[in-house]
Design an enzyme around this catalytic site. Structure first.
Site, short mmCIF file in Angstrom:
data_model
loop_
_atom_site.label_atom_id
_atom_site.label_comp_id
_atom_site.label_asym_id
_atom_site.label_seq_id
_atom_site.Cartn_x
_atom_site.Cartn_y
_atom_site.Cartn_z
N GLY A 41 125.00 -51.28 -5.19
CA GLY A 41 126.09 -51.89 -5.70
C GLY A 41 125.56 -53.10 -6.38
O GLY A 41 124.35 -53.36 -6.76
N LEU B 20 125.80 -53.51 -9.48
CA LEU B 20 125.23 -52.80 -10.79
C LEU B 20 124.82 -53.83 -11.83
O LEU B 20 125.77 -54.36 -12.26
CB LEU B 20 125.99 -51.74 -11.14
N HIS B 21 123.64 -53.35 -12.46
CA HIS B 21 122.98 -54.09 -13.55
C HIS B 21 122.53 -53.01 -14.49
O HIS B 21 122.52 -51.83 -14.15
CB HIS B 21 121.79 -55.05 -13.05
N GLY C 206 119.67 -51.82 -15.08
CA GLY C 206 118.61 -51.17 -14.53
C GLY C 206 119.51 -49.73 -13.85
O GLY C 206 119.05 -48.53 -14.06
N HIS C 207 120.38 -49.94 -13.27
CA HIS C 207 121.38 -48.86 -12.44
C HIS C 207 121.93 -47.96 -13.75
O HIS C 207 121.87 -46.95 -13.77
CB HIS C 207 122.47 -49.60 -11.79
N GLN D 280 118.52 -51.21 6.57
CA GLN D 280 117.15 -51.43 5.66
C GLN D 280 117.10 -52.96 5.62
O GLN D 280 116.27 -53.28 5.04
CB GLN D 280 117.16 -50.88 4.41
N GLY E 138 114.81 -45.86 -9.30
CA GLY E 138 114.13 -46.98 -10.27
C GLY E 138 112.83 -47.15 -9.79
O GLY E 138 112.55 -47.23 -8.59
N VAL F 103 113.81 -51.70 -15.68
CA VAL F 103 114.43 -52.35 -16.90
C VAL F 103 114.34 -53.87 -16.69
O VAL F 103 114.38 -54.42 -15.53
CB VAL F 103 115.81 -51.96 -17.08
O1 PAF Z 1 117.24 -48.96 -3.85
C1 PAF Z 1 118.25 -49.15 -3.70
O2 PAF Z 1 119.24 -49.76 -3.79
C2 PAF Z 1 118.43 -48.73 -2.02
O3 PAF Z 1 117.26 -49.04 -1.20
C3 PAF Z 1 118.88 -47.42 -1.85
C4 PAF Z 1 117.86 -46.36 -2.44
C5 PAF Z 1 120.32 -47.17 -2.46
C6 PAF Z 1 119.23 -47.05 -0.35
O4 PAF Z 1 120.17 -47.91 0.21
#
Ligand code: PAF
Length: 287
Positions: free
Chosen positions: A32, A34-35, A37-38, A62, A148, A177
């Protein structure tokens, strides 16, 4: 608006139905905030599939203890607007409790390549990434999944997992990006103070310097890393976590550069940790 789905069963049911209808599904996994790059990933997904799913999930497994899980920026309404603007059809935004219910115990561990670079600095990080990506692929059943290149080690690990565990998905990796001054787009850039933001492009300048050195014949990675470190220290008051020149597929550090290199680095600007990388073909051009 792209339709928002929170429920795992509903999402899985929808994706299975779409597959039966012969639709090609692409997924763009994100955390989330988002920028652009997304957005570039979502656009590429749209060009390659009939239906685009964007997943928005800040994945607790993570993040290590003391990392930024609780303060990681979250704004689902904004994400849905941006995802829709890029061409997404659905946004999948499950809760932490749904993804990791009480008793959850099955994790995906990718050996060796998960223990260097980011994995060394952030123990357990890639176990969390591989586990959540496996879950998201199983939920969305995509033909294509897009990531990315900014998270280069994540790409290597997801590739390994997909190959070793036979996930029937094609991976598409899109270029990093950047802001006009070279800073790689990241949701974490929003943490930077104005002063830190002004200094942060030094990371890309250091990577570009590595590219120039290789182009001019330098093959000793100690010299390349030394010059990169010196440049960063000279131009910014950040704390360098690592500067690495590694084989792009095994992630093994190289002494004498050859083949395809992943030149990567991580540095802290205050409490904000930024990463960046470039890939250099020693005998050709860098990407
Ligand atoms: O690159 C990310 O934003 C995260 O590591 C991912 C791949 C969505 C997993 O949580």
């Amino acid at each position: 608006m792209a339709q928002v789905i929170n429920d795992i069963g509903q999402m899985q049911g929808l994706c299975l139905r779409l597959r039966i209808e012969g639709k090609r599904i692409a997924v763009v996994p994100t955390m989330g905030y988002l920028h652009d790059g997304h957005v570039s990933l979502i656009r590429e997904a749209k060009a390659r599939a009939d239906v685009v799913m964007v997943t928005v999930f800040v994945n607790p497994t993570q993040f290590g203890p003391g990392e930024d899980f609780t303060r990681y920026p979250r704004d689902l309404d904004r994400d849905v607007r941006i995802a829709r603007g890029g061409g997404a059809d659905y946004v999948f935004a499950p809760t932490v409790d749904a993804m990791y219910p009480t008793g959850f115990a099955a994790f995906v561990d990718v050996d060796r390549i998960a223990n260097v670079l980011e994995g060394k600095s952030r123990p357990g990080h890639f176990r969390g990434v591989a586990t959540v990506v496996a879950k998201l692929l199983n939920i969305t059943q995509p033909h294509v999944a897009l990531f990315g290149q900014k998270d280069a080690q994540q790409v290597v690990i997801v590739r390994r997992m997909v190959a070793d565990l036979d996930f029937p998905v094609q991976l598409i990796i899109c270029a990093t990006v950047r802001e006009p001054d070279g800073l790689a787009l990241s949701s974490r850039n929003s943490y930077l103070t104005a002063d830190q933001r002004a200094q942060a492009p030094v990371l890309f300048r250091a990577l570009t310097l590595a590219g120039r050195l290789v182009e001019h014949g330098e093959r000793r990675s100690s010299r390349i890393k030394g010059e990169m470190t010196e440049l960063i220290k000279h131009e910014a008051s950040c704390e360098i976590d690592y500067v690495s020149v590694a084989d792009a597929s095994t992630l093994e550090e190289q002494e004498e550069c050859h083949g395809t290199l992943l030149v990567s680095l991580a540095a802290r600007f205050g409490s904000t940790r930024l990463i960046d990388n470039i890939v250099i073909d020693v005998n050709g051009h860098h990407a």
